[in-house]
Structures are given as structure tokens and as C-alpha cells.
Design an enzyme around this catalytic site. Sequence first.
Site, short mmCIF file in Angstrom:
data_model
loop_
_atom_site.label_atom_id
_atom_site.label_comp_id
_atom_site.label_asym_id
_atom_site.label_seq_id
_atom_site.Cartn_x
_atom_site.Cartn_y
_atom_site.Cartn_z
N THR A 1 35.20 51.22 50.28
CA THR A 1 35.74 52.47 49.77
C THR A 1 34.56 53.42 49.67
O THR A 1 33.40 53.01 49.77
CB THR A 1 36.36 52.30 48.38
OG1 THR A 1 35.42 51.63 47.53
CG2 THR A 1 37.64 51.50 48.43
N ASP B 1 33.31 43.12 52.55
CA ASP B 1 33.90 44.25 51.82
C ASP B 1 32.84 44.68 50.79
O ASP B 1 32.63 44.01 49.78
CB ASP B 1 35.18 43.78 51.12
CG ASP B 1 35.85 44.89 50.33
OD1 ASP B 1 35.18 45.89 50.01
OD2 ASP B 1 37.06 44.75 50.02
#
Length: 446
Positions: free
Chosen positions: A224, A198
Site C-alpha cells: 500500500t 507484501d
Amino acid sequence: MKYQNIQRQDPEIYGFLQQESVRQKDGLELIPSENYTSPAVMEAMGSILTNKYSEGYAKRRYYGGNEFIDDIEMLAIARAKKLFGVAHANVQPYSGSPANLAVYMATCQPGDVVLGLNLPDGGHLTHGWKVSATGVFYKTFGYHVKDDGRVDFDELRQLARQHKPKLIWCGATAYVYQIEYEQFAEIADEVGAFLAADIAHVAGLIVAGAHPTPAHYAHIITTTTHKTLRGPRGGMIMVTDKGAQKDPLLAERIDKAIFPGLQGGPHDHQTAAIAIALQEAAAEGFKDYGRQIVKNAQALAESLAKHGLKLVSGGTENHLLLLDLVPLLGPGGGVFAQEALEAAGMTTNKNTIPKDPASPFYPSGVRLGSPALTTRGFKEAEMRQVGDWIARALEQIKSYRLPEKKEERAAYINKFKVEIKNNLRLKEIRGEIKDLCKNFPVPGIE
Ligand code: DSN
């Protein structure tokens, strides 16, 4: 004039928008996961693309009229693959949390074992924390950091050998070191687990060459798009060459997990904005931006240390710093620091520190970061000045302590808030910050 239609139609929302613009313009944004997007990204976010439904994937939609939406999505995918050097990209996740949940769906059955960094040690909710869907539906175990804040790889190896996880997460939300992808890969490969990296916090640094890439070590990468990558709020999931070799169907499983597994129609305005942000991140100037983020974080760390403030690990290797407030405010002092800094015009967030002596709700640290200020054009000299302001502001609150009795805390904190609101020294700092900010415009705010 900006937002004129909103002003005419909905003065209440317009008023709040104006207040938020002033807050963003006159203050210092130090939350490490926030940033300012470019005007082009914002235009895409406010574009007519929000009108369209496009369930499915390019050339395989459940609705008509997607000719141009397909082009946009395919362009975003091509840019993501090139920028991160990966075999497959899905640009439809609404944000990081659904992206991460999709990785579980693609690689595990409910109840399967997953390892992730413990939330109070700097991990993320979706890496298996007990209240997250990921912790409810999967059998998750958290690994920890050692006293110096670095992942305890001996513990991770032991957990992996004992529990034979299907999936191991690496990546963090409050970690001041470069992520040790090679060491994670060694452990994941030994037990045959998928390794998901991540990179939400460091994606922009990776692109800029200011942080190592997991592309050769992880099977799956999630991110993100709105943190150091400086795009719109959104998410992406990528499958690396290593991932495609481990499971030739992995890309298909990921796509199916996002749609129809977890989401409906993609947010096409967001997809276009992601494509634009990826184009910006591929430009030469972004490398300077990413490297400056790290230099700025290190200049801030040096300045804070010079003032005698304690930092986890003593500094940072990336965009993020963790102030250990125990020596100054005792256990649970993060709330006082966050509020005082805010009163002085600096936005931060209270955060746990490794082996926090208090609790995640009343943590003993504050998380600081340089990505947003670097976008405004701050360099090392301004960051040193920010360090001076932080030290001066914290000096004002050093006599406050979190009451040991839980029932006394709310009243004590409310009284504290009133006192700092009237603190002249904090007001003085706020004024100095506002003056400096005049020379460093926020993109999109006149
Ligand atoms: N909210 C993000 C952060 O601040 O790091 C994590 O989701």
C-alpha cells in the site's frame, strides 16, 4: 479557510470533517498502519484528475484525452522502479487488497496451493484467510509464528515440501521483527514457488534503509502507499529482476491481472499523489524519518517495559509493537485497552497476540505504532511520555475481565464503556495529551 465549498454546500459533512480534524489534531494516532500525508499529496488527491477515465496503460488507453495522464502514470512508475530497485511497477491498484488478489491471478489458477502467514499470527486477510476471496478461490494454508512471535520456518518448509505451493506470501500486519526475506526465498526457491513480499507496513522503512529490502529475494513485491510510505491511500505491485528472470512474462501477467482482470479505470488523482509521495520518499530527509520511526517505536517499547507491561518479543525491530495484555487483563482484554486508550486520547487497535488464548474478535493484545507520531515530529522523549500515559490509562482498567459466557459480553462491555467515559484519570490524561499536541501540528490541519 479550509473546505469552504463543503461548508457552504453540505454542512452535515462539513461538521463531521471538522470533528475528525479535531480528533486527529488533539489525540495521538498510534495505529501502526496510519500516517499523515503531506499537503502536496492531499492536493493531488483533491485535484481535477479525479474527473478522468483512463482504462488501459500509458499509450494504450481505451479513452481519448490521456496525454497528460500518461505522463503522470509513467512518472509514478519510473519513480517506483528507481526507489525500490525493481524491473517493473504497476501503480494502478486501488489499494493493497486488490494488489494482492492480482498477484494470485497472475501466478495461479483457481484452486492452486498458496501459503501465507495465518491471520491471527499477524498475517493479512489477503494472504489466504478463509473468508477472503483469496481463501475462497485458492487452496490456502497458513503458517504460524512460534511463542516468541517469530515465523516458524520449520513448519513453513514442511508445508511447502508437502503441498508444493505455486505462491508463498511473506510480510505481515502485526510482526515485530524485520522480515526474514532470505529464509523465505530459500524455501520458495526449493519448491519452485513464486515468493511475493507484501511490504505494506514497512515500505517506508525499506526506502529509508531502516529495514531490509526484499528486492533480491522476492519475485513480486506489493505494497500500500499510505502506511510508512506516507502517501495517499493506494497500492502498487512490483516485479523484481529475480521475478522477471523466473518468468519473463510476469510483468505482463501482473498488468493484465489488474486491468482488465480486476479493475476498471485507474484513479488518476491517486496515481499523481503516489508519484508525489514517491518523490518525497526519495528525498534525503525521508531517511531520517524512517530511522526515527524505529527509534521512536523502540523508545516507546522501553517505556512500556519499564512500567511492567508485557510486549511480544520484549520490544520491536520496526515501527510496530504488540502489547500482550494477558498478565494485566486476562484473555480477551484487547477491547478494554483499546477503549480506555481512546478515552484518554490515544487511538490504537485491539489485536491478536501469538498463540492468543482468546479469539480474533476478542483478542488479547493491542497493536501500537510510531509512524504517525514521528510525522508530527515526536522524538524519543515524547514517545517515553506516551508510554507513561499508556501505562497510566491501563492502570485504570486492570480490574475488568472479559466474561467467559459469550452472552454476557455485550452488556459487560457497554457498562465498561460508560464507566471509562466518566473516568476522571482518563480525562486528565486526555487533557495532558491535548496540551502536548499543540506543539506538534498535523500536516494539513490548521
Ligand atoms: N488494515 C491494514 C492494517 O491495519 O495493517 C491491513 O490491511
